[in-house]
Design a protein around this motif. Structure first.
Motif, PDB file in Angstrom:
ATOM      1  N   LYS A  92      34.227  68.857  72.106  1.00 39.33           N
ATOM      2  CA  LYS A  92      33.787  67.667  72.974  1.00 39.33           C
ATOM      3  C   LYS A  92      33.707  66.633  71.913  1.00 39.33           C
ATOM      4  CE  LYS A  92      33.143  69.569  77.307  1.00 39.33           C
ATOM      5  NZ  LYS A  92      34.000  69.022  78.503  1.00 39.33           N
ATOM      6  N   GLY A  93      33.125  66.815  70.852  1.00 34.43           N
ATOM      7  CA  GLY A  93      32.878  66.009  69.640  1.00 34.43           C
ATOM      8  C   GLY A  93      34.231  65.466  69.335  1.00 34.43           C
ATOM      9  N   ALA A  94      35.397  66.406  69.281  1.00 37.45           N
ATOM     10  CA  ALA A  94      36.674  65.811  69.015  1.00 37.45           C
ATOM     11  C   ALA A  94      37.391  64.841  69.910  1.00 37.45           C
ATOM     12  CB  ALA A  94      37.683  66.989  68.568  1.00 37.45           C
ATOM     13  N   SER A  95      37.013  65.291  71.200  1.00 31.45           N
ATOM     14  CA  SER A  95      37.671  64.400  72.329  1.00 31.45           C
ATOM     15  C   SER A  95      36.628  63.137  72.218  1.00 31.45           C
ATOM     16  CB  SER A  95      37.460  65.173  73.723  1.00 31.45           C
ATOM     17  OG  SER A  95      36.004  65.362  73.963  1.00 31.45           O
ATOM     18  N   LEU A  96      35.330  63.183  72.007  1.00 26.69           N
ATOM     19  CA  LEU A  96      34.671  61.792  72.158  1.00 26.69           C
ATOM     20  C   LEU A  96      34.913  60.873  71.038  1.00 26.69           C
ATOM     21  CD1 LEU A  96      32.343  60.266  73.374  1.00 26.69           C
ATOM     22  CD2 LEU A  96      30.556  61.542  71.908  1.00 26.69           C
ATOM     23  N   TYR A  97      35.234  61.553  69.797  1.00 22.35           N
ATOM     24  CA  TYR A  97      35.617  61.068  68.505  1.00 22.35           C
ATOM     25  C   TYR A  97      37.060  60.123  68.966  1.00 22.35           C
ATOM     26  CZ  TYR A  97      37.294  59.750  63.846  1.00 22.35           C
ATOM     27  OH  TYR A  97      37.690  58.894  62.911  1.00 22.35           O
ATOM     28  N   ASP A  98      37.796  60.784  69.620  1.00 20.93           N
ATOM     29  CA  ASP A  98      39.268  59.999  70.144  1.00 20.93           C
ATOM     30  C   ASP A  98      39.116  58.974  70.810  1.00 20.93           C
ATOM     31  OD1 ASP A  98      40.492  61.828  68.371  1.00 20.93           O
ATOM     32  OD2 ASP A  98      40.940  63.382  70.071  1.00 20.93           O
ATOM     33  N   LEU A  99      38.183  59.231  71.896  1.00 21.88           N
ATOM     34  CA  LEU A  99      38.015  58.154  73.018  1.00 21.88           C
ATOM     35  C   LEU A  99      37.090  56.931  72.273  1.00 21.88           C
ATOM     36  CD1 LEU A  99      36.707  60.362  75.895  1.00 21.88           C
ATOM     37  CD2 LEU A  99      38.907  59.180  75.750  1.00 21.88           C
ATOM     38  N   LEU A 100      36.223  57.130  71.247  1.00 26.38           N
ATOM     39  CA  LEU A 100      35.544  55.994  70.770  1.00 26.38           C
ATOM     40  C   LEU A 100      36.586  55.263  69.771  1.00 26.38           C
ATOM     41  CD1 LEU A 100      32.205  57.607  69.668  1.00 26.38           C
ATOM     42  CD2 LEU A 100      32.572  56.007  71.377  1.00 26.38           C
ATOM     43  N   GLY A 101      37.502  55.892  69.347  1.00 26.77           N
ATOM     44  CA  GLY A 101      38.509  55.456  68.508  1.00 26.77           C
ATOM     45  C   GLY A 101      39.589  54.544  69.559  1.00 26.77           C
ATOM     46  N   LYS A 102      39.722  54.754  70.631  1.00 20.06           N
ATOM     47  CA  LYS A 102      40.233  53.777  71.621  1.00 20.06           C
ATOM     48  C   LYS A 102      39.607  52.864  72.169  1.00 20.06           C
ATOM     49  CE  LYS A 102      43.424  57.704  72.784  1.00 20.06           C
ATOM     50  NZ  LYS A 102      43.964  58.275  73.972  1.00 20.06           N
ATOM     51  N   GLU A 103      38.122  52.938  71.908  1.00 17.79           N
ATOM     52  CA  GLU A 103      37.317  51.911  72.519  1.00 17.79           C
ATOM     53  C   GLU A 103      37.651  50.452  72.147  1.00 17.79           C
ATOM     54  OE1 GLU A 103      34.113  50.607  74.523  1.00 17.79           O
ATOM     55  OE2 GLU A 103      35.107  52.251  74.773  1.00 17.79           O
ATOM     56  N   VAL A 104      38.210  50.230  70.811  1.00 16.46           N
ATOM     57  CA  VAL A 104      38.418  48.646  70.573  1.00 16.46           C
ATOM     58  C   VAL A 104      39.368  48.256  71.460  1.00 16.46           C
ATOM     59  CG1 VAL A 104      39.274  47.350  69.059  1.00 16.46           C
ATOM     60  CG2 VAL A 104      37.906  49.334  68.366  1.00 16.46           C
ATOM     61  N   ASP A 105      40.709  48.890  71.534  1.00 13.33           N
ATOM     62  CA  ASP A 105      41.764  48.501  72.725  1.00 13.33           C
ATOM     63  C   ASP A 105      41.190  48.517  74.092  1.00 13.33           C
ATOM     64  OD1 ASP A 105      43.287  48.385  70.567  1.00 13.33           O
ATOM     65  OD2 ASP A 105      44.202  50.544  70.753  1.00 13.33           O
ATOM     66  N   LEU A 106      40.382  49.410  74.414  1.00 17.29           N
ATOM     67  CA  LEU A 106      40.140  49.554  75.718  1.00 17.29           C
ATOM     68  C   LEU A 106      39.032  48.195  75.984  1.00 17.29           C
ATOM     69  CD1 LEU A 106      39.480  53.373  76.447  1.00 17.29           C
ATOM     70  CD2 LEU A 106      41.266  52.010  77.258  1.00 17.29           C
ATOM     71  N   ARG A 107      38.230  47.997  75.144  1.00 14.64           N
ATOM     72  CA  ARG A 107      37.157  46.968  75.370  1.00 14.64           C
ATOM     73  C   ARG A 107      38.109  45.697  75.631  1.00 14.64           C
ATOM     74  NH1 ARG A 107      34.098  46.466  70.206  1.00 14.64           N
ATOM     75  NH2 ARG A 107      33.141  48.457  71.072  1.00 14.64           N
ATOM     76  N   GLU A 108      39.001  45.319  74.892  1.00 12.43           N
ATOM     77  CA  GLU A 108      39.719  44.084  75.041  1.00 12.43           C
ATOM     78  C   GLU A 108      40.451  44.077  76.485  1.00 12.43           C
ATOM     79  OE1 GLU A 108      42.582  44.131  72.107  1.00 12.43           O
ATOM     80  OE2 GLU A 108      41.255  43.640  70.499  1.00 12.43           O
ATOM     81  N   MET A 109      40.942  45.247  76.617  1.00 14.94           N
ATOM     82  CA  MET A 109      41.675  45.348  78.095  1.00 14.94           C
ATOM     83  C   MET A 109      40.634  45.140  79.236  1.00 14.94           C
ATOM     84  SD  MET A 109      44.203  48.506  77.388  1.00 14.94           S
ATOM     85  CE  MET A 109      44.735  48.727  79.182  1.00 14.94           C
ATOM     86  N   ARG A 110      39.425  45.772  79.011  1.00 17.74           N
ATOM     87  CA  ARG A 110      38.346  45.740  80.057  1.00 17.74           C
ATOM     88  C   ARG A 110      37.615  44.247  80.174  1.00 17.74           C
ATOM     89  NH1 ARG A 110      35.585  49.329  78.096  1.00 17.74           N
ATOM     90  NH2 ARG A 110      34.155  48.120  76.908  1.00 17.74           N
ATOM     91  N   THR A 111      37.595  43.369  79.052  1.00 17.68           N
ATOM     92  CA  THR A 111      37.323  42.235  79.086  1.00 17.68           C
ATOM     93  C   THR A 111      38.240  41.373  79.605  1.00 17.68           C
ATOM     94  OG1 THR A 111      37.917  41.912  76.754  1.00 17.68           O
ATOM     95  CG2 THR A 111      35.702  42.427  77.138  1.00 17.68           C
ATOM     96  N   ALA A 112      39.437  41.776  79.454  1.00 22.06           N
ATOM     97  CA  ALA A 112      40.698  40.711  80.017  1.00 22.06           C
ATOM     98  C   ALA A 112      40.701  40.802  81.523  1.00 22.06           C
ATOM     99  CB  ALA A 112      42.043  41.266  79.205  1.00 22.06           C
TER     100      ALA A 112
END
Length: 412
Positions: free
Chosen positions: A139-159
């Motif tokens: 779970k920690g490894a999957s959470l780390y991967d998702l947090l790594g994608k948070e920057v791109d997802l944040r931009e897409m979400r704000t857009a």
């Protein structure tokens, strides 16, 4: 709790009758340092913005590190409500300290009592702990991967949020959703109609099965009421079988008893046979000793005869024969009276011919005795192999043979 945790100064509820932000900030800094000594929190609380920033930093640290949610407004008030919020953090540290003390106390007690802990009962807990540790790692490894994608997802979400909605696209999406809902409603209605038809068909099948069950019950009752034609014969044969079984049991019991008696009889016969063999061996030993004694006496008599036959002066053969005494025979208990009569007579005969005849007769009798004794020994050995001999049947040492006994098998 603060005194138990090791806070350097005394705290009283009187300190929080009025707002005392300085003391609250000092306690919060001490608690944060107690929880994480390497944590760097700004300690400047002179201005209002510094106080707000300080309270936000403490609340964020407790939420992320200790998973403790505190109310920032009550902390900012710095009164009795702030004490309730600080108790959330203090109680966690106090319970941890108590748990550690209890664990140390248990270890001390175990060391004192030399109690050996059995890990076999905790194998299942160990397996569960390993499984949970592996799940936490994944779970920690999957959470780390998702947090790594948070920057791109944040931009897409704000857009996506900042993009204005188009009425035509919204209407199309709503119409499509309404159409899908209507289609699902139609499918549900069709399923309901099918359910009604299935229910009627199932009712018909149930009614048919009930009729079949009723017919089978009636048939069973008729079969139970009618007595089979072969039942009388069956009962008669069963009675005969019971009688035959009783007879078989009785005969089998008698057979077992007779077999046991036969085994006992064979055992007694074997004991008698062994006893007879032992007696025969003893008799053979006695006869052998008697033969040895006779041989010794003969040898001693021959030596005496050789000493007596030394001539004193030269003379005729007849004088030497007349002067030579006849050889005396040793008498044994087993020699017959008729054979003993041959040795009775004068020590010195009338002429030499009679003495020579008597000596010849004696020699012939000796040879006959030797032959008879050898035959008696052979007969005794043969009889010991043929069957058991009674104690009273002791063979004589004369020329007559003992009668042969019948074989032991013919006694049966």
């Amino acid at each position: 709790m603060m005194r138990a945790l090791g806070y350097p100064r005394l705290i009283s509820m009187e300190n929080f009758r009025t707002p005392n932000f300085t003391l609250v900030a000092e306690i919060l800094i001490w608690l944060v340092k107690r929880y994480e000594p390497q944590m760097d929190i700004p300690t400047d609380v002179d201005t209002e913005s510094d106080r707000i920033f300080f309270i936000k930093a403490v609340a964020q640290f407790m939420a992320t590190k200790a998973h403790i949610k505190v109310n920032t407004k009550r902390l900012y008030q710095a009164d009795g409500y702030a004490v309730k919020e600080m108790l959330k953090i203090t109680s966690v540290l106090y319970s941890a300290m108590k748990t550690k003390q209890m664990a140390l106390g248990d270890l001390i007690e175990e060391d004192n009592s030399k109690f050996k802990f059995d890990l076999s009962s905790k194998v299942s807990d160990l397996k569960a702990a390993r499984q949970l540790a592996s799940e936490v790692t994944s779970k920690g490894a999957s959470l780390y991967d998702l947090l790594g994608k948070e920057v791109d997802l944040r931009e897409m979400r704000t857009a996506a949020i900042a993009r204005p909605l188009e009425i035509n696209e919204t209407e199309k999406a709503l119409r499509a959703a309404i159409k899908e809902v209507l289609q699902s409603v139609e499918e549900t209605k069709d399923m309901l109609s099918n359910v009604v038809s299935d229910e009627t068909s199932l009712d018909a099948k149930i009614e048919k099965k009930k009729q079949e069950l009723e017919r089978n019950r009636k048939r069973l009752q008729t079969l139970q009421s009618v007595r089979p034609a072969f039942m009388d014969e069956y009962e008669k044969i069963e009675e005969d079988l019971q009688k035959q079984y009783e007879t078989f049991v009785e005969k089998f019991r008698n057979l077992c008893f007779l077999e046991s008696q036969l085994d006992e009889y064979h055992r007694l016969e074997q004991e008698r046979f062994e006893e007879a063999e032992n007696i025969m061996r003893m008799m053979q030993h006695v006869l052998r000793e008697e033969e040895e004694e006779r041989d010794l006496t003969r040898s001693s008599l021959k030596d005496e005869d050789s000493d007596m036959d030394v001539p004193e002066d030269e003379g005729s053969d007849s004088d030497m024969d007349e002067s030579r005494p006849s050889k005396p025979r040793p008498t044994q208990n087993g020699i017959m009276a008729g054979r003993r009569a041959r040795f009775i007579g004068n020590m010195q005969g009338g002429d030499s011919d009679e003495t020579e005849d008597s000596e010849i007769d004696v020699d012939e009798d000796d040879e006959d005795d030797d032959e008879g004794e050898e035959e008696e020994g052979k007969d005794l050995e043969d009889n010991s192999l043929e069957g058991p001999v009674s104690r009273g049947a002791r063979p004589s040492k004369g020329g007559m043979r003992p009668p042969l006994l019948e074989e032991s098998d013919n006694d049966f």
